[in-house]
Design a protein around this motif. Structure first.
Motif, PDB file in Angstrom:
ATOM      1  N   LEU A  18       7.307  -8.082  -1.289  1.00 47.37           N
ATOM      2  CA  LEU A  18       6.514  -8.128  -2.569  1.00 47.37           C
ATOM      3  C   LEU A  18       4.941  -7.307  -2.062  1.00 47.37           C
ATOM      4  O   LEU A  18       4.410  -6.646  -2.721  1.00 47.37           O
ATOM      5  CB  LEU A  18       6.301  -9.043  -3.463  1.00 47.37           C
ATOM      6  N   VAL A  19       4.361  -8.141  -1.184  1.00 48.70           N
ATOM      7  CA  VAL A  19       3.078  -7.740  -0.763  1.00 48.70           C
ATOM      8  C   VAL A  19       2.942  -6.485  -0.253  1.00 48.70           C
ATOM      9  O   VAL A  19       2.336  -5.572  -0.367  1.00 48.70           O
ATOM     10  CB  VAL A  19       2.812  -8.923   0.550  1.00 48.70           C
ATOM     11  N   LYS A  20       4.134  -5.985   0.740  1.00 49.41           N
ATOM     12  CA  LYS A  20       4.246  -4.646   1.264  1.00 49.41           C
ATOM     13  C   LYS A  20       4.262  -3.852   0.279  1.00 49.41           C
ATOM     14  O   LYS A  20       3.724  -2.545   0.172  1.00 49.41           O
ATOM     15  CB  LYS A  20       5.497  -4.534   1.963  1.00 49.41           C
ATOM     16  N   ARG A  21       4.788  -4.058  -1.101  1.00 49.27           N
ATOM     17  CA  ARG A  21       4.948  -3.078  -2.073  1.00 49.27           C
ATOM     18  C   ARG A  21       3.809  -3.197  -2.998  1.00 49.27           C
ATOM     19  O   ARG A  21       3.720  -2.476  -4.369  1.00 49.27           O
ATOM     20  CB  ARG A  21       6.388  -3.236  -2.933  1.00 49.27           C
ATOM     21  N   GLN A  22       2.920  -3.977  -2.602  1.00 47.99           N
ATOM     22  CA  GLN A  22       1.592  -4.313  -3.434  1.00 47.99           C
ATOM     23  C   GLN A  22       1.935  -4.574  -5.014  1.00 47.99           C
ATOM     24  O   GLN A  22       1.315  -4.502  -5.754  1.00 47.99           O
ATOM     25  CB  GLN A  22       0.801  -2.981  -3.368  1.00 47.99           C
ATOM     26  N   GLU A  23       2.933  -5.636  -4.878  1.00 44.53           N
ATOM     27  CA  GLU A  23       3.333  -6.455  -6.084  1.00 44.53           C
ATOM     28  C   GLU A  23       2.820  -7.772  -6.237  1.00 44.53           C
ATOM     29  O   GLU A  23       3.183  -8.597  -7.270  1.00 44.53           O
ATOM     30  CB  GLU A  23       4.763  -5.946  -6.297  1.00 44.53           C
ATOM     31  N   MET A  24       2.430  -8.298  -5.145  1.00 47.27           N
ATOM     32  CA  MET A  24       1.987  -9.554  -4.849  1.00 47.27           C
ATOM     33  C   MET A  24       0.498  -9.502  -4.067  1.00 47.27           C
ATOM     34  O   MET A  24       0.397  -8.665  -3.284  1.00 47.27           O
ATOM     35  CB  MET A  24       2.975 -10.355  -4.510  1.00 47.27           C
ATOM     36  N   PRO A  25      -0.189 -10.498  -4.498  1.00 47.05           N
ATOM     37  CA  PRO A  25      -1.592 -10.423  -3.774  1.00 47.05           C
ATOM     38  C   PRO A  25      -1.270 -10.602  -2.101  1.00 47.05           C
ATOM     39  O   PRO A  25      -0.227 -11.445  -1.848  1.00 47.05           O
ATOM     40  CB  PRO A  25      -2.224 -11.641  -4.110  1.00 47.05           C
ATOM     41  N   ALA A  26      -1.932  -9.943  -1.279  1.00 46.61           N
ATOM     42  CA  ALA A  26      -1.570  -9.883   0.029  1.00 46.61           C
ATOM     43  C   ALA A  26      -2.424 -11.242   0.664  1.00 46.61           C
ATOM     44  O   ALA A  26      -3.627 -11.707   0.333  1.00 46.61           O
ATOM     45  CB  ALA A  26      -2.238  -8.922   0.684  1.00 46.61           C
ATOM     46  N   PRO A  27      -1.952 -11.558   1.806  1.00 46.29           N
ATOM     47  CA  PRO A  27      -2.378 -12.692   2.240  1.00 46.29           C
ATOM     48  C   PRO A  27      -3.802 -12.529   3.317  1.00 46.29           C
ATOM     49  O   PRO A  27      -4.177 -10.979   3.310  1.00 46.29           O
ATOM     50  CB  PRO A  27      -1.631 -13.206   3.437  1.00 46.29           C
ATOM     51  N   ILE A  28      -4.683 -13.303   3.564  1.00 45.28           N
ATOM     52  CA  ILE A  28      -5.929 -13.202   4.115  1.00 45.28           C
ATOM     53  C   ILE A  28      -5.636 -13.634   5.586  1.00 45.28           C
ATOM     54  O   ILE A  28      -5.347 -14.599   5.829  1.00 45.28           O
ATOM     55  CB  ILE A  28      -7.098 -14.129   3.518  1.00 45.28           C
ATOM     56  N   LYS A  29      -5.920 -12.852   6.520  1.00 47.17           N
ATOM     57  CA  LYS A  29      -5.818 -12.998   7.842  1.00 47.17           C
ATOM     58  C   LYS A  29      -6.710 -13.864   8.600  1.00 47.17           C
ATOM     59  O   LYS A  29      -7.962 -13.420   8.703  1.00 47.17           O
ATOM     60  CB  LYS A  29      -5.596 -11.630   8.620  1.00 47.17           C
ATOM     61  N   LEU A  30      -6.597 -14.661   9.069  1.00 52.44           N
ATOM     62  CA  LEU A  30      -7.483 -15.670   9.662  1.00 52.44           C
ATOM     63  C   LEU A  30      -7.463 -15.708  11.155  1.00 52.44           C
ATOM     64  O   LEU A  30      -8.321 -16.152  11.919  1.00 52.44           O
ATOM     65  CB  LEU A  30      -7.186 -17.089   9.223  1.00 52.44           C
ATOM     66  N   GLY A  31      -6.467 -15.137  11.771  1.00 51.09           N
ATOM     67  CA  GLY A  31      -6.109 -14.937  13.241  1.00 51.09           C
ATOM     68  C   GLY A  31      -5.069 -14.091  13.234  1.00 51.09           C
ATOM     69  O   GLY A  31      -4.423 -13.644  12.501  1.00 51.09           O
TER      70      GLY A  31
END
Length: 62
Positions: free
Chosen positions: A29-42
Motif C-alpha cells: 500500500l505504501v508503494k502504491r501511495q495508498e497508505m502513509p509512508a514510514p519515516i526512515k530513522l536509519g
C-alpha cells in the motif's frame, strides 16, 4: 512526512495491530501511495506517524 509535536512514532508491529494488515500488504500500500509512508530513522529503522496512521484508518472506515 515529518511528525508533528506530540506525535508518537510507531513501529510496523503496532501498525499491523492497529490495521489488521500484514507487513507485506502494508508495504504494498505504501508503494502504491495508498497508505502513509514510514519515516526512515536509519538504514534498518522505520517508524510511522501515529497521527497519520490514525487518520488513514478513519478514512478507510468512512
Amino acid at each position: 512526512m515529518r511528525p508533528v509535536p506530540n506525535d508518537r512514532l510507531i513501529a510496523i508491529r503496532e501498525v499491523m495491530e492497529r490495521t489488521s494488515l500484514s507487513r507485506s500488504y502494508i508495504y504494498a500500500l505504501v508503494k502504491r501511495q495508498e497508505m502513509p509512508a514510514p519515516i526512515k530513522l536509519g538504514l534498518k529503522c522505520s517508524r510511522w506517524s501515529e497521527q497519520a496512521i490514525e487518520r488513514w484508518i478513519v478514512q478507510q472506515v468512512g
